[in-house]
Scaffold this motif. Structure first.
Motif, PDB file in Angstrom:
ATOM      1  N   LEU A  50     121.831  36.836  19.706  1.00  0.00           N
ATOM      2  CA  LEU A  50     122.850  37.610  20.637  1.00  0.00           C
ATOM      3  C   LEU A  50     122.278  38.079  21.221  1.00  0.00           C
ATOM      4  CD1 LEU A  50     125.860  37.956  20.124  1.00  0.00           C
ATOM      5  CD2 LEU A  50     125.442  40.380  18.875  1.00  0.00           C
ATOM      6  N   GLN A  51     121.369  39.370  21.849  1.00  0.00           N
ATOM      7  CA  GLN A  51     121.203  39.890  22.905  1.00  0.00           C
ATOM      8  C   GLN A  51     121.161  38.822  23.915  1.00  0.00           C
ATOM      9  OE1 GLN A  51     118.367  42.560  21.410  1.00  0.00           O
ATOM     10  NE2 GLN A  51     119.107  44.802  20.842  1.00  0.00           N
ATOM     11  N   TYR A  52     119.902  37.980  23.872  1.00  0.00           N
ATOM     12  CA  TYR A  52     119.575  36.778  25.095  1.00  0.00           C
ATOM     13  C   TYR A  52     120.781  36.035  25.192  1.00  0.00           C
ATOM     14  CZ  TYR A  52     117.046  32.827  26.789  1.00  0.00           C
ATOM     15  OH  TYR A  52     117.151  32.451  27.679  1.00  0.00           O
ATOM     16  N   PHE A  53     121.957  36.062  24.562  1.00  0.00           N
ATOM     17  CA  PHE A  53     122.711  35.211  24.871  1.00  0.00           C
ATOM     18  C   PHE A  53     123.387  36.342  25.493  1.00  0.00           C
ATOM     19  CE2 PHE A  53     127.374  34.857  23.825  1.00  0.00           C
ATOM     20  CZ  PHE A  53     127.667  33.436  24.200  1.00  0.00           C
ATOM     21  N   LEU A  58     125.593  37.344  30.771  1.00  0.00           N
ATOM     22  CA  LEU A  58     125.657  38.434  32.144  1.00  0.00           C
ATOM     23  C   LEU A  58     124.394  38.061  33.848  1.00  0.00           C
ATOM     24  CD1 LEU A  58     125.318  41.791  30.209  1.00  0.00           C
ATOM     25  CD2 LEU A  58     127.833  41.129  31.362  1.00  0.00           C
ATOM     26  N   LEU A  59     123.776  37.549  33.366  1.00  0.00           N
ATOM     27  CA  LEU A  59     122.849  36.597  34.937  1.00  0.00           C
ATOM     28  C   LEU A  59     123.705  35.434  35.000  1.00  0.00           C
ATOM     29  CD1 LEU A  59     120.167  37.109  35.987  1.00  0.00           C
ATOM     30  CD2 LEU A  59     119.518  35.007  34.213  1.00  0.00           C
ATOM     31  N   LYS A  65     129.369  35.488  40.523  1.00  0.00           N
ATOM     32  CA  LYS A  65     130.026  36.567  41.777  1.00  0.00           C
ATOM     33  C   LYS A  65     129.351  36.582  43.025  1.00  0.00           C
ATOM     34  CE  LYS A  65     132.939  37.863  39.156  1.00  0.00           C
ATOM     35  NZ  LYS A  65     134.311  37.870  38.723  1.00  0.00           N
ATOM     36  N   PHE A  66     127.742  37.018  43.106  1.00  0.00           N
ATOM     37  CA  PHE A  66     127.016  37.249  44.315  1.00  0.00           C
ATOM     38  C   PHE A  66     127.356  35.928  44.800  1.00  0.00           C
ATOM     39  CE2 PHE A  66     125.577  40.705  42.321  1.00  0.00           C
ATOM     40  CZ  PHE A  66     125.662  41.863  42.800  1.00  0.00           C
ATOM     41  N   ALA A  67     127.058  34.921  44.624  1.00  0.00           N
ATOM     42  CA  ALA A  67     127.122  33.791  45.479  1.00  0.00           C
ATOM     43  C   ALA A  67     128.567  33.083  46.246  1.00  0.00           C
ATOM     44  CB  ALA A  67     126.738  32.071  44.888  1.00  0.00           C
ATOM     45  N   GLN A  68     129.479  33.588  45.334  1.00  0.00           N
ATOM     46  CA  GLN A  68     131.038  33.371  45.845  1.00  0.00           C
ATOM     47  C   GLN A  68     131.084  34.421  46.812  1.00  0.00           C
ATOM     48  OE1 GLN A  68     134.229  34.846  43.102  1.00  0.00           O
ATOM     49  NE2 GLN A  68     135.591  33.898  44.094  1.00  0.00           N
ATOM     50  N   MET A  69     131.017  35.704  46.817  1.00  0.00           N
ATOM     51  CA  MET A  69     131.076  36.742  47.859  1.00  0.00           C
ATOM     52  C   MET A  69     130.135  36.370  49.304  1.00  0.00           C
ATOM     53  SD  MET A  69     129.459  40.722  47.655  1.00  0.00           S
ATOM     54  CE  MET A  69     127.842  40.541  47.782  1.00  0.00           C
ATOM     55  N   GLU A  70     128.665  35.470  48.602  1.00  0.00           N
ATOM     56  CA  GLU A  70     127.874  35.959  50.526  1.00  0.00           C
ATOM     57  C   GLU A  70     128.855  34.297  50.846  1.00  0.00           C
ATOM     58  OE1 GLU A  70     124.670  34.248  48.576  1.00  0.00           O
ATOM     59  OE2 GLU A  70     123.366  36.305  48.236  1.00  0.00           O
ATOM     60  N   GLY A  71     129.417  33.165  50.076  1.00  0.00           N
ATOM     61  CA  GLY A  71     130.325  32.032  50.235  1.00  0.00           C
ATOM     62  C   GLY A  71     131.194  32.866  51.428  1.00  0.00           C
TER      63      GLY A  71
END
Length: 81
Positions: A50-53, A58-59, A65-71
């Motif tokens: 569950l923690q791995y999932f 999250l990762l 989100k960061f890729a979208q922001m950079e775009g």
């Protein structure tokens, strides 16, 4: 996780570990499960699974989100010149 073990056994000699092949398998498998069935899979996970999932979720979500922001920054900066 039992589902992963079953998928691996089923496809290990049929495909490569190419990310596109793996995406295709995961999307095809998920199409066949409804919300309740997916929740049962999650309920059957032990603490480590569950923690791995959640960590992977999250990762990958943060990466998106960061890729979208950079775009968006690139798109916005192009209009300034």
């Amino acid at each position: 996780m039992r589902l992963v073990d079953e998928l691996f056994a089923m496809y290990r000699n049929k495909i490569t570990d190419d990310e596109e092949d793996l995406d295709m398998i995961t999307f095809a498998v998920l199409e066949h499960y409804d919300r309740n069935e997916l929740m049962e899979i999650v309920k059957d996970m032990d603490q480590h699974e569950l923690q791995y999932f959640i960590r992977l979720y999250l990762l990958e979500t943060l990466k998106g989100k960061f890729a979208q922001m950079e775009g968006n920054q690139y798109t916005n900066s192009r209009h300034l010149h």
